[in-house]
Design a protein around this motif. Sequence first.
Motif, PDB file in Angstrom:
ATOM      1  N   LYS A  75      86.108  59.964  13.779  1.00 16.21           N
ATOM      2  CA  LYS A  75      84.800  59.437  14.171  1.00 16.21           C
ATOM      3  C   LYS A  75      84.943  57.942  14.415  1.00 16.21           C
ATOM      4  N   THR A  76      84.302  57.453  15.465  1.00 16.51           N
ATOM      5  CA  THR A  76      84.519  56.066  15.873  1.00 16.51           C
ATOM      6  C   THR A  76      83.460  55.097  15.356  1.00 16.51           C
ATOM      7  N   GLY A  77      82.260  55.611  15.054  1.00 10.58           N
ATOM      8  CA  GLY A  77      81.162  54.720  14.718  1.00 10.58           C
ATOM      9  C   GLY A  77      80.614  53.984  15.930  1.00 10.58           C
ATOM     10  N   LYS A  78      81.080  54.404  17.116  1.00  8.64           N
ATOM     11  CA  LYS A  78      80.634  53.786  18.368  1.00  8.64           C
ATOM     12  C   LYS A  78      80.185  54.882  19.337  1.00  8.64           C
ATOM     13  N   CYS A  79      79.268  55.700  18.873  1.00 10.70           N
ATOM     14  CA  CYS A  79      78.788  56.820  19.684  1.00 10.70           C
ATOM     15  C   CYS A  79      78.054  56.326  20.924  1.00 10.70           C
ATOM     16  N   GLU A  80      78.206  57.084  21.994  1.00 13.05           N
ATOM     17  CA  GLU A  80      77.437  56.849  23.208  1.00 13.05           C
ATOM     18  C   GLU A  80      76.486  58.027  23.392  1.00 13.05           C
ATOM     19  N   LEU A  81      75.186  57.736  23.315  1.00 12.51           N
ATOM     20  CA  LEU A  81      74.162  58.768  23.474  1.00 12.51           C
ATOM     21  C   LEU A  81      73.550  58.629  24.856  1.00 12.51           C
ATOM     22  N   VAL A 141      70.680  57.233  15.812  1.00  8.58           N
ATOM     23  CA  VAL A 141      71.730  56.309  16.254  1.00  8.58           C
ATOM     24  C   VAL A 141      71.298  54.866  16.010  1.00  8.58           C
ATOM     25  N   ALA A 142      70.073  54.548  16.373  1.00 11.50           N
ATOM     26  CA  ALA A 142      69.588  53.176  16.206  1.00 11.50           C
ATOM     27  C   ALA A 142      69.434  52.816  14.730  1.00 11.50           C
ATOM     28  N   ALA A 143      68.931  53.757  13.931  1.00 10.93           N
ATOM     29  CA  ALA A 143      68.695  53.477  12.511  1.00 10.93           C
ATOM     30  C   ALA A 143      70.000  53.293  11.740  1.00 10.93           C
ATOM     31  N   THR A 144      71.045  54.015  12.131  1.00  8.21           N
ATOM     32  CA  THR A 144      72.322  53.947  11.413  1.00  8.21           C
ATOM     33  C   THR A 144      73.273  52.919  12.008  1.00  8.21           C
ATOM     34  N   GLY A 145      73.002  52.503  13.264  1.00 10.22           N
ATOM     35  CA  GLY A 145      73.915  51.573  13.933  1.00 10.22           C
ATOM     36  C   GLY A 145      75.251  52.192  14.281  1.00 10.22           C
ATOM     37  N   CYS A 146      75.274  53.510  14.464  1.00  4.79           N
ATOM     38  CA  CYS A 146      76.545  54.200  14.723  1.00  4.79           C
ATOM     39  C   CYS A 146      76.868  54.295  16.210  1.00  4.79           C
ATOM     40  N   GLY A 147      76.104  53.622  17.064  1.00  6.46           N
ATOM     41  CA  GLY A 147      76.374  53.678  18.491  1.00  6.46           C
ATOM     42  C   GLY A 147      75.234  53.068  19.271  1.00  6.46           C
ATOM     43  N   GLU A 148      75.120  53.498  20.528  1.00 10.72           N
ATOM     44  CA  GLU A 148      74.059  52.956  21.378  1.00 10.72           C
ATOM     45  C   GLU A 148      73.603  54.001  22.382  1.00 10.72           C
ATOM     46  N   LEU A 149      72.369  53.824  22.824  1.00 13.93           N
ATOM     47  CA  LEU A 149      71.816  54.698  23.854  1.00 13.93           C
ATOM     48  C   LEU A 149      72.250  54.192  25.216  1.00 13.93           C
ATOM     49  N   LYS A 150      72.786  55.105  26.024  1.00 15.60           N
ATOM     50  CA  LYS A 150      73.169  54.796  27.400  1.00 15.60           C
ATOM     51  C   LYS A 150      72.105  55.399  28.322  1.00 15.60           C
TER      52      LYS A 150
END
Length: 480
Positions: free
Chosen positions: A326-332, A348-357
């Motif tokens: 797992k990268t912790g840099k998810c792309e949604l 995603v936003a609440a955990t900071g595990c990535g960003e919305l694309k």
Amino acid sequence: SIADYKVAPFFLAMEHPGLQEATKVKCPERIMQFNKDFADACKSSGMLLSAGGWAVKEMMDSKTKPGEVLTGKGFEGAAQAVDDAAPTGKCELYGLTGSMNVMGPALVVAATGCGELKPTMLDALKTDDYLKVNPFGQMPALKDGDYCLAESGALLRYLAESYAPDLYPEDAQKRGFIDWAIDRFVSVGTTDARTCIYPILGYAAAPEDQEAAGKKCTKNMEEFAAVFLKGKFIGGDVLSIADYKVAPFFYCYGHEVVKEKSKVECPERIVQFNKDFADACKSSSIIHSCEGTSVKEVLDAKTSPGEVKAASGFTGAAEAVSSSDKTGKCELYGLTGSMNVMGPALVVAATGCGELKPTMLDALKTDDYLKVNPFGQMPALKDGDYCLAESGALLRYLAESYAPDLYPEDAQKRGFIDWAIDRFVSVGTTDARTCIYPILGYAAAPEDQEAAGKKCTKNMEEFAAVFLKGKFIGGGVLSI
């Protein structure tokens, strides 16, 4: 829990005064309380209100006159959580073997020996005793000691976590693939069953264009197999709960009467799967023989007994889901104006595990996007080399990988969360199509908007009565 994240974007839309005026929905007070509590508890909830013109509220404002939301006072009662109790090994599963939705859990119960099927006729579903097990009066439902649960997908997950862990591996990415397969099948397979199986069984009227419905069903099976059946079974060479979910339906599509009456051509890969499932699942005989009430016997009764198309089984190399870090840099991928996107987007936003694309509709059919989600729909997620789609599958994966508090490990607490999600999908999807999507321009308005609005209001009241006895779904803290 993840169930709260699933329902929150839809419930916020239902509170918008413009929607209530246009669609005749009356948002229940308990749902308004929930909206306020969710906004206070979820640190990323501002995305529902403001996202550069693309938020759920902003889109509602643009299609109707701007209105206030989050007007409720919040929940003031005692938070009721799901009580823990040990699995008994003596489950009672209620339903009929002629129901495909019942048969998935029934096959697991029979294969594991963890309980028994209690044949339940339709007239028993509204009795007081049965409504204590499933307040919505539908099948299947399950009782394990004092613990009660319903909805086919929730039952399969609970049975696997409690009695058959090999059917639902702990690895988050393998689970994600299994969840994706189940959710994808439900999203298109439910309609296919209504148009190509249920009319034969007398459960529904035949569609106006049976030829088109049969072709659509055939195409959906081909597409499903291309993504999920690259190996012998879904995700590899051993059975999972996703195989148990689809097997009763796929068996029906191999029956001659479905081909003859519903114009379905069962793809060869599905025929192979049916043979392999029958060989691998030691309880599979109840699909074709159960004192006249099995899936095959019920179909046979609608015509002269028919053969189920046979094949030699899968002979290729079993292709399993490979796990990666797992990268912790998810792309949604998706848009904030989509309620199905917003559940995962909030996590995603609440955990900071990535960003919305942000992904516009014309991008969904590009080669690059189809590598992420071959079905060309949103939402979809990419975590390193790992790709996943379907809102429910994304919520479970994000929770298991980055926010475990949103999806507790306890099987009974998970079961309740899963039940809430599956129940919401089973009725909420239709409510959204009739009472939200027409305002946003995603669908035509129903012929009787008054009736649709009343039905939606009733469904929210019933949902709240079962799942919102506490502040949130399952207790005093958020879940998926």
